[in-house]
Design an enzyme around this catalytic site. Structure first.
Site, PDB file in Angstrom:
ATOM      1  N   LYS A 163     -48.566 -71.498  34.685  1.00  0.00           N
ATOM      2  CA  LYS A 163     -49.038 -70.178  34.239  1.00  0.00           C
ATOM      3  C   LYS A 163     -49.235 -70.129  32.734  1.00  0.00           C
ATOM      4  O   LYS A 163     -48.676 -70.927  31.980  1.00  0.00           O
ATOM      5  CB  LYS A 163     -48.089 -69.093  34.741  1.00  0.00           C
ATOM      6  CG  LYS A 163     -48.341 -68.833  36.238  1.00  0.00           C
ATOM      7  CD  LYS A 163     -47.666 -67.629  36.794  1.00  0.00           C
ATOM      8  CE  LYS A 163     -48.145 -67.443  38.243  1.00  0.00           C
ATOM      9  NZ  LYS A 163     -47.296 -66.545  39.020  1.00  0.00           N
TER      10      LYS A 163
ATOM     11  N   ARG B 180     -42.846 -71.869  43.978  1.00  0.00           N
ATOM     12  CA  ARG B 180     -44.261 -71.965  44.360  1.00  0.00           C
ATOM     13  C   ARG B 180     -44.961 -72.796  43.300  1.00  0.00           C
ATOM     14  O   ARG B 180     -45.049 -72.369  42.142  1.00  0.00           O
ATOM     15  CB  ARG B 180     -44.853 -70.546  44.438  1.00  0.00           C
ATOM     16  CG  ARG B 180     -46.314 -70.481  44.846  1.00  0.00           C
ATOM     17  CD  ARG B 180     -46.805 -69.039  44.835  1.00  0.00           C
ATOM     18  NE  ARG B 180     -48.190 -68.942  45.246  1.00  0.00           N
ATOM     19  CZ  ARG B 180     -49.229 -69.159  44.444  1.00  0.00           C
ATOM     20  NH1 ARG B 180     -49.036 -69.469  43.180  1.00  0.00           N
ATOM     21  NH2 ARG B 180     -50.457 -69.056  44.902  1.00  0.00           N
TER      22      ARG B 180
HETATM   23  N1  HH2 Z   1     -48.816 -66.396  41.631  1.00  0.00           N
HETATM   24  C1  HH2 Z   1     -50.128 -66.506  41.916  1.00  0.00           C
HETATM   25  C2  HH2 Z   1     -50.601 -66.226  43.207  1.00  0.00           C
HETATM   26  N2  HH2 Z   1     -49.760 -65.876  44.189  1.00  0.00           N
HETATM   27  N3  HH2 Z   1     -47.575 -65.413  44.935  1.00  0.00           N
HETATM   28  C3  HH2 Z   1     -46.266 -65.297  44.682  1.00  0.00           C
HETATM   29  N4  HH2 Z   1     -45.426 -64.949  45.659  1.00  0.00           N
HETATM   30  N5  HH2 Z   1     -45.753 -65.547  43.429  1.00  0.00           N
HETATM   31  C4  HH2 Z   1     -46.541 -65.907  42.391  1.00  0.00           C
HETATM   32  O1  HH2 Z   1     -46.022 -66.082  41.268  1.00  0.00           O
HETATM   33  C5  HH2 Z   1     -47.945 -66.032  42.625  1.00  0.00           C
HETATM   34  C6  HH2 Z   1     -48.431 -65.767  43.943  1.00  0.00           C
HETATM   35  C7  HH2 Z   1     -51.078 -66.920  40.849  1.00  0.00           C
HETATM   36  O2  HH2 Z   1     -51.225 -68.307  40.818  1.00  0.00           O
HETATM   37  P1  HH2 Z   1     -52.405 -69.143  41.511  1.00  0.00           P
HETATM   38  O3  HH2 Z   1     -52.466 -68.896  42.982  1.00  0.00           O
HETATM   39  O4  HH2 Z   1     -52.223 -70.561  41.143  1.00  0.00           O
HETATM   40  O5  HH2 Z   1     -53.727 -68.640  40.819  1.00  0.00           O
HETATM   41  P2  HH2 Z   1     -54.854 -67.620  41.255  1.00  0.00           P
HETATM   42  O6  HH2 Z   1     -54.230 -66.305  41.477  1.00  0.00           O
HETATM   43  O7  HH2 Z   1     -55.808 -67.635  40.092  1.00  0.00           O
HETATM   44  O8  HH2 Z   1     -55.504 -68.126  42.524  1.00  0.00           O
END
Ligand code: HH2
Length: 253
Positions: A196, A231
């Site tokens: 992040k 995660r």
């Molecule tokens: N962070 C993201 C998405 N989903 N779900 C949970 N439970 N906790 C988190 O911290 C979380 C999440 C954001 O990360 P990412 O999926 O890698 O990116 P994007 O939202 O751009 O797809």
């Protein structure tokens, strides 16, 4: 929990797994690396991201959920009720709910549910990052949502402070520093810090592909503080770190 974003625009792996075949192969690779859960998402929730139409989100995630479901525990990362329902019908067994609003869907399907803290929507959330005491406010919010979920009949619940969702870097650090206050609720805690932007901010603007060491440090920190699940994008490295955190002398005797 391995991250599998079937999106063109996710902040770290956007566009890499948009093709269903590539996504399924990557999901299976993460299983081989030791992921217990693969978290399939069809909509980026990075700050400023716009909503994806329902049909498009379904088109992205369903073939991937369907293919992985017999091989590993699959969670569906969505804000949309219809996507959660369709993914559970296709074999997912956890709703990873960044809106913390879909517990009734999990209850009806006998699925697990992740309650994540966020304010507003990804488009607006960074304008709402003001708290008197971020840890207490996030904790109270999550406890309230969990109460509703348990009353609705959800049997398996995780709580997640939602690092980066309506949070500044200071808020993220406070939540990590005082993670024991979330762990003390007795509900298993999920932490998503992987790659992040606050890791970049704290490390001289390291680009997203250069945040593995910082991501591992935070995963180890979270595990040490009692998080039940992390995660992550980099499953192999995190599993290796986790083994070292959790092993005992008897493992080498
Ligand atoms: N962070 C993201 C998405 N989903 N779900 C949970 N439970 N906790 C988190 O911290 C979380 C999440 C954001 O990360 P990412 O999926 O890698 O990116 P994007 O939202 O751009 O797809």
């Amino acid at each position: 929990m391995g991250v599998l974003n079937v999106t063109p625009d996710s902040f770290s792996d956007g566009g890499r797994w948009l093709d269903a075949g590539a996504a399924i192969a990557h999901g299976l690779a993460m299983v081989g690396e030791g992921a217990d859960v693969v978290d399939v998402g069809g909509e980026s929730t990075r700050p400023g991201a716009a909503e994806v139409p329902l049909e498009e989100e379904l088109r992205r995630v369903l073939p991937v959920v369907d293919a992985l479901a017999g091989r590993v525990r699959v969670s569906i990362d969505t804000r949309k009720r219809a996507v959660a329902e369709a993914a559970l019908d296709a074999g997912a067994t956890i709703v990873n709910d960044v809106s913390a609003d879909l517990y009734d869907v999990a209850a009806v399907h006998g699925a697990g549910w992740v309650a994540m803290h966020m304010r507003g929507t990804p488009l607006t959330m960074q304008q709402e990052a003001t708290y008197d005491d971020v840890v207490s406010e996030v904790r109270e919010f999550l406890l309230h949502r969990v109460q509703l979920a348990l009353a609705a009949g959800v049997a398996e619940v995780w709580i997640d402070p939602g690092l980066g969702f309506a949070k500044t870097a200071h808020h993220n650090l406070a939540l990590l520093a005082r993670l024991d206050e979330l762990v003390a609720t007795g509900h298993p805690v999920l932490i998503g810090a992987s790659r992040k932007s606050f890791i970049g901010r704290l490390t001289g603007d390291a680009p997203v592909d250069d945040r593995l060491a910082g991501s591992l440090a935070l995963a180890v920190w979270a595990m040490e503080k009692g998080a039940a699940m992390v995660r992550v994008h980099d499953v192999q490295a995190t599993v290796q770190a986790a083994r070292l955190v959790t092993c005992s002398m008897s493992d080498v005797a």
